[in-house]
Design a protein around this motif. Sequence first.
Motif, mmCIF file in Angstrom:
data_model
loop_
_atom_site.group_PDB
_atom_site.id
_atom_site.type_symbol
_atom_site.label_atom_id
_atom_site.label_comp_id
_atom_site.label_asym_id
_atom_site.label_seq_id
_atom_site.Cartn_x
_atom_site.Cartn_y
_atom_site.Cartn_z
ATOM 1 N N MET A 126 0.900 -1.520 -0.022
ATOM 2 C CA MET A 126 0.312 -0.354 -0.504
ATOM 3 C C MET A 126 0.569 1.361 -0.292
ATOM 4 S SD MET A 126 -2.269 1.155 2.654
ATOM 5 C CE MET A 126 -3.491 -0.690 3.177
ATOM 6 N N PRO A 127 0.347 1.938 -0.859
ATOM 7 C CA PRO A 127 1.099 3.154 -0.870
ATOM 8 C C PRO A 127 0.770 4.222 0.749
ATOM 9 C CG PRO A 127 -0.801 4.173 -1.996
ATOM 10 C CD PRO A 127 -1.327 2.343 -1.469
ATOM 11 N N LEU A 128 1.770 5.472 1.236
ATOM 12 C CA LEU A 128 1.603 5.920 2.543
ATOM 13 C C LEU A 128 0.229 6.636 2.412
ATOM 14 C CD1 LEU A 128 2.986 6.011 5.028
ATOM 15 C CD2 LEU A 128 3.628 8.395 4.116
ATOM 16 N N THR A 129 0.163 7.011 0.463
ATOM 17 C CA THR A 129 -2.033 7.815 0.628
ATOM 18 C C THR A 129 -2.682 7.091 1.001
ATOM 19 O OG1 THR A 129 -1.464 7.837 -1.584
ATOM 20 C CG2 THR A 129 -0.824 9.890 -0.914
ATOM 21 N N ALA A 130 -2.798 6.468 0.361
ATOM 22 C CA ALA A 130 -3.974 5.094 1.066
ATOM 23 C C ALA A 130 -3.781 4.842 2.728
ATOM 24 C CB ALA A 130 -3.256 3.808 0.006
ATOM 25 N N ALA A 131 -2.711 4.323 3.374
ATOM 26 C CA ALA A 131 -2.643 4.051 4.947
ATOM 27 C C ALA A 131 -2.906 4.964 5.528
ATOM 28 C CB ALA A 131 -1.448 3.525 4.955
ATOM 29 N N PHE A 132 -3.373 6.686 4.908
ATOM 30 C CA PHE A 132 -3.489 8.051 5.269
ATOM 31 C C PHE A 132 -4.705 8.147 4.971
ATOM 32 C CE2 PHE A 132 -4.970 12.056 4.767
ATOM 33 C CZ PHE A 132 -4.554 12.326 5.774
ATOM 34 N N GLY A 133 -5.540 7.254 4.168
ATOM 35 C CA GLY A 133 -6.485 7.213 3.638
ATOM 36 C C GLY A 133 -7.953 6.602 4.982
ATOM 37 N N ILE A 134 -7.442 5.035 4.840
ATOM 38 C CA ILE A 134 -7.870 4.061 5.595
ATOM 39 C C ILE A 134 -7.923 4.872 6.678
ATOM 40 C CG2 ILE A 134 -8.028 1.570 7.075
ATOM 41 C CD1 ILE A 134 -6.417 0.895 3.886
ATOM 42 N N LEU A 135 -6.458 5.028 7.851
ATOM 43 C CA LEU A 135 -6.719 5.864 9.346
ATOM 44 C C LEU A 135 -7.786 6.759 8.825
ATOM 45 C CD1 LEU A 135 -5.135 6.382 11.549
ATOM 46 C CD2 LEU A 135 -3.727 8.027 11.026
ATOM 47 N N ILE A 136 -7.837 7.263 8.082
ATOM 48 C CA ILE A 136 -8.511 9.092 8.508
ATOM 49 C C ILE A 136 -10.315 7.957 7.961
ATOM 50 C CG2 ILE A 136 -9.678 10.380 7.306
ATOM 51 C CD1 ILE A 136 -7.286 11.223 8.500
ATOM 52 N N ILE A 137 -10.424 7.138 7.421
ATOM 53 C CA ILE A 137 -11.780 6.669 7.041
ATOM 54 C C ILE A 137 -12.429 6.571 8.640
ATOM 55 C CG2 ILE A 137 -13.219 5.096 6.419
ATOM 56 C CD1 ILE A 137 -12.026 5.551 3.937
ATOM 57 N N LEU A 138 -11.247 5.336 9.432
ATOM 58 C CA LEU A 138 -11.656 4.378 10.485
ATOM 59 C C LEU A 138 -12.074 6.065 11.678
ATOM 60 C CD1 LEU A 138 -8.884 1.880 11.021
ATOM 61 C CD2 LEU A 138 -11.253 1.215 10.917
ATOM 62 N N ILE A 139 -10.971 6.359 11.522
ATOM 63 C CA ILE A 139 -11.130 7.510 13.139
ATOM 64 C C ILE A 139 -12.449 7.979 13.420
ATOM 65 C CG2 ILE A 139 -10.507 9.985 13.352
ATOM 66 C CD1 ILE A 139 -7.675 8.653 12.875
ATOM 67 N N TYR A 140 -13.160 8.360 11.326
ATOM 68 C CA TYR A 140 -14.702 9.197 11.463
ATOM 69 C C TYR A 140 -15.256 8.180 11.800
ATOM 70 C CZ TYR A 140 -13.116 13.266 8.553
ATOM 71 O OH TYR A 140 -12.783 14.540 8.663
ATOM 72 N N VAL A 141 -15.475 6.814 11.022
ATOM 73 C CA VAL A 141 -16.426 5.791 11.659
ATOM 74 C C VAL A 141 -16.607 5.888 12.854
ATOM 75 C CG1 VAL A 141 -16.730 3.405 11.712
ATOM 76 C CG2 VAL A 141 -15.762 4.453 9.428
ATOM 77 N N ILE A 142 -15.350 5.427 13.958
ATOM 78 C CA ILE A 142 -15.532 5.451 15.300
ATOM 79 C C ILE A 142 -15.923 6.564 15.754
ATOM 80 C CG2 ILE A 142 -14.159 5.756 16.981
ATOM 81 C CD1 ILE A 142 -12.195 3.774 15.629
ATOM 82 N N LEU A 143 -15.864 8.291 15.080
ATOM 83 C CA LEU A 143 -16.707 9.443 15.912
ATOM 84 C C LEU A 143 -17.824 9.455 15.862
ATOM 85 C CD1 LEU A 143 -14.356 12.276 14.807
ATOM 86 C CD2 LEU A 143 -15.208 11.479 17.116
ATOM 87 N N ALA A 144 -18.303 8.227 14.172
ATOM 88 C CA ALA A 144 -19.477 8.680 14.244
ATOM 89 C C ALA A 144 -20.161 7.774 14.941
ATOM 90 C CB ALA A 144 -20.330 8.375 12.271
ATOM 91 N N ILE A 145 -19.459 6.756 15.377
ATOM 92 C CA ILE A 145 -20.583 5.610 15.566
ATOM 93 C C ILE A 145 -20.238 6.117 17.104
ATOM 94 C CG2 ILE A 145 -20.716 2.915 16.781
ATOM 95 C CD1 ILE A 145 -19.021 1.920 14.330
ATOM 96 N N PHE A 146 -19.715 6.030 17.808
ATOM 97 C CA PHE A 146 -19.493 6.866 19.740
ATOM 98 C C PHE A 146 -19.692 8.421 19.636
ATOM 99 C CE2 PHE A 146 -16.953 2.899 18.984
ATOM 100 C CZ PHE A 146 -17.730 1.848 19.641
ATOM 101 N N ALA A 147 -20.312 8.815 18.892
ATOM 102 C CA ALA A 147 -20.989 10.937 18.745
ATOM 103 C C ALA A 147 -21.248 10.711 20.237
ATOM 104 C CB ALA A 147 -21.276 10.932 18.332
ATOM 105 N N GLY A 148 -21.644 10.050 20.508
ATOM 106 C CA GLY A 148 -22.946 10.925 21.766
ATOM 107 C C GLY A 148 -21.354 10.240 23.479
ATOM 108 N N ALA A 149 -21.156 8.607 22.887
ATOM 109 C CA ALA A 149 -20.083 8.913 24.322
ATOM 110 C C ALA A 149 -18.686 9.852 24.109
ATOM 111 C CB ALA A 149 -19.772 7.458 24.108
ATOM 112 N N ILE A 150 -18.667 10.292 22.801
ATOM 113 C CA ILE A 150 -16.824 11.181 23.090
ATOM 114 C C ILE A 150 -17.123 12.879 22.914
ATOM 115 C CG2 ILE A 150 -15.237 11.913 20.924
ATOM 116 C CD1 ILE A 150 -15.443 9.235 19.877
#
Lengths: 341, 395
Positions: free
Chosen positions: B109-133
């Motif tokens: 994987m190029p670094l940009t793709a790793a960056f993309g996956i990381l950001i998407i993961l962070i957004y998913v976590i934020l979206a699911i646990f918004a009430g707790a965060i």
Amino acid sequence: MRRNGGVNVQSVLGIIFQRLGLGLVTLFVVSVLIFAAVNMLPGDFAEAILGQGATPEAVAAIREDLGLNKNPVARYLDWLGGILTGDFGTSFAQANFSAFAGADTGKGGIGSVAAQLEPRFKNTLFLATVAAAIAVPISLMLGLLAALYRNSIFDRFVNIATLTSISSPEFFLAYILILLLAVLNPMLPSLSSIFPDMSFGERLEKTLLPALTLTLVVTAHMMRMTRAAIINLLASPYIEMARLKGISPARVIVFHALPNALAPIINVIALNLAYLVTGVVVVEVVFVYPGIGQMFVDSVKIRDIPVVQACCLIFASAYILLNLLADVMGIVSNPRLLHPK
Amino acid sequence: MMNYILWAVIGVAAIYASGWLFRFAGRKIDWPRDNLNIYFRDVGLTEAAGFILGLVAVYFVCYYYFIVESTFFRWAVQGFIIATIAAYAFWWFGKLVGTDATRKLFRQMPLTAAFGILIILIYVILAIFAGAIAPHGQEDIFEKINVLPGGDLATGGDPAFPLGTDQLGRDLLSRLIYGAQNTVGIAFVTTLLAFFIGTSIGFLAATVGGWIDQVASRAVDALMAIPQLIFALLLMTIATAWAGSDKTLVTLYMIIIIAVLDSTRVFRLARAVGLNIVVMDYIEAAKVRGEKLSYLIFSEILPNATAPLLAEFGLRFCFVFLTIAALSFLGIGIQPPLADWGTMVRDLSQFINFAQFSPLTAALPLMAAGAIALLTVAVNFVVDWMLQKTSGLKE
């Protein structure tokens, strides 16, 4: 080649006329679609103008006045006939006002949509032209350079930068430009207040910031397409041949690859100009630029149906025309169609 | 004006001249390693100028960072460095941890793709646990209105509201976090709906053909002839009239309108992919076996069309997300009291004029807009990599 010349030009003309005909049909379908969509509104103009306390007699009178009691097909034909003669109807927001003032609300009057649209249409056209004039040469040059130095640091940097600017919403780019060029370094005005009697230079200065925003959005796409079109060609045997002859890479790309990549590049430019049509809406709102896009959004909010209809039709026609242009230019610049064996 | 042009010409000439000098020196001096002059023999003039241009760029970055100390520039540079380090760490982590398949995936994987996956993961976590965060609820209204960001009492802030409150007294940090849930969630649902409509009709048109194909294709042609945002605005005018004062109904109508408008693109792709699959022998065999239409579409065609559809899903999500953000920004998309990034940008936009006095305040609208941009950039990075991987294109 010359033997077939006459026949060939005819066949190309035939294809072009076919496309033009298709474009006209599309325009017709689009106008029907817009009209049908607007007719799905609950209630009608008459009830909306008079509000809730309307007496049935008053509603009937206004219906009679606006021709709302006719059947939809007749109204559609009336509307279409009006548009073809340059009459887009009467603006809803202005109708009340002019009725009180006793002004003429007919064609060319204060309340007529056409009178409102005309100066704004010119402004939008000016904005799009400025944006295109900046974007096209820059994107072509960047695309050529990226193709020439593909897989280098420069190429990767440009790739990431363009991908970022494609995927950002227009208002994000717009506010960043405002921050950098209007607030932190006050070089350009952040609000585009444009008056009819402005000099060209003044107008250009006010338009530059929105135009730059549009440039950022459009350049990225055009540049990537230019690069892809040229790189696609670099695998072909005649490029290999040119390279083996010892021609410099720059010459190979500019004189051998570029002429054959012209068709897809022209296509992409026309498509992006069509994209400008949509992008203009958000950008005009950000910069309070007095163009059609802003008028469209405002009238959507107050449900000024005649204006919404007219704006929608104008945007759609511009879009269809530019797509048509892309199509025709693609045919004209295709050497295989112009010089068949 | 003429002055600027003159300076630009002089600048380009100077960069080329120093590039030439640089190359000339490189050819003459065989230092710091052997045979470097042979490398310089093949360097083009523009390439050499590019090296110099890079040096000039690095100089200006350092100059603005350390001498001018522009706050926004510093934030941008710091953000870029942090993002690079985080992406690199994530990439490294992915190479070490996980199954063999994921480790191999990360290695290529190029670094940009790793960056993309990381950001998407962070957004998913934020979206699911918004009430707790989030520290407060998205609709909670506090007595303190217009609290400045920064959390410092001396400058008009409040530690309870790190990013301050808006004109109604709602906590902006919480609304920013809830924005992930609302904006991303609604865009995701819309894209799913668009895919459901687009692929089912597209595959149906491809398998059955005939008049169904003709009608669907012509209808899609007509819908696609109007620019999407314009058509969406027109339909939203009608939808708001239908919905009346019911704000949730407006959001619901928006989801349906954008899903239908966007399904046209999905339809085109699904039909094209489907047509290629329908002519295969195994479809013929299934038809001869007497399988039902639903079996053909869902068990034979769909599994063979996942790869192109998945990449398209990423792209379509970006488009839908940007369209919804644009509509909300224009004031006719997601309706308050739901927290939404597009609406936040519009509401906070005038703060940008305070950039010289309070950079953090001016950054508020940019944060909301940047949150939108960051996710689309991340998705695009991943899609770009996926497309490159599946098409096998190196150049």
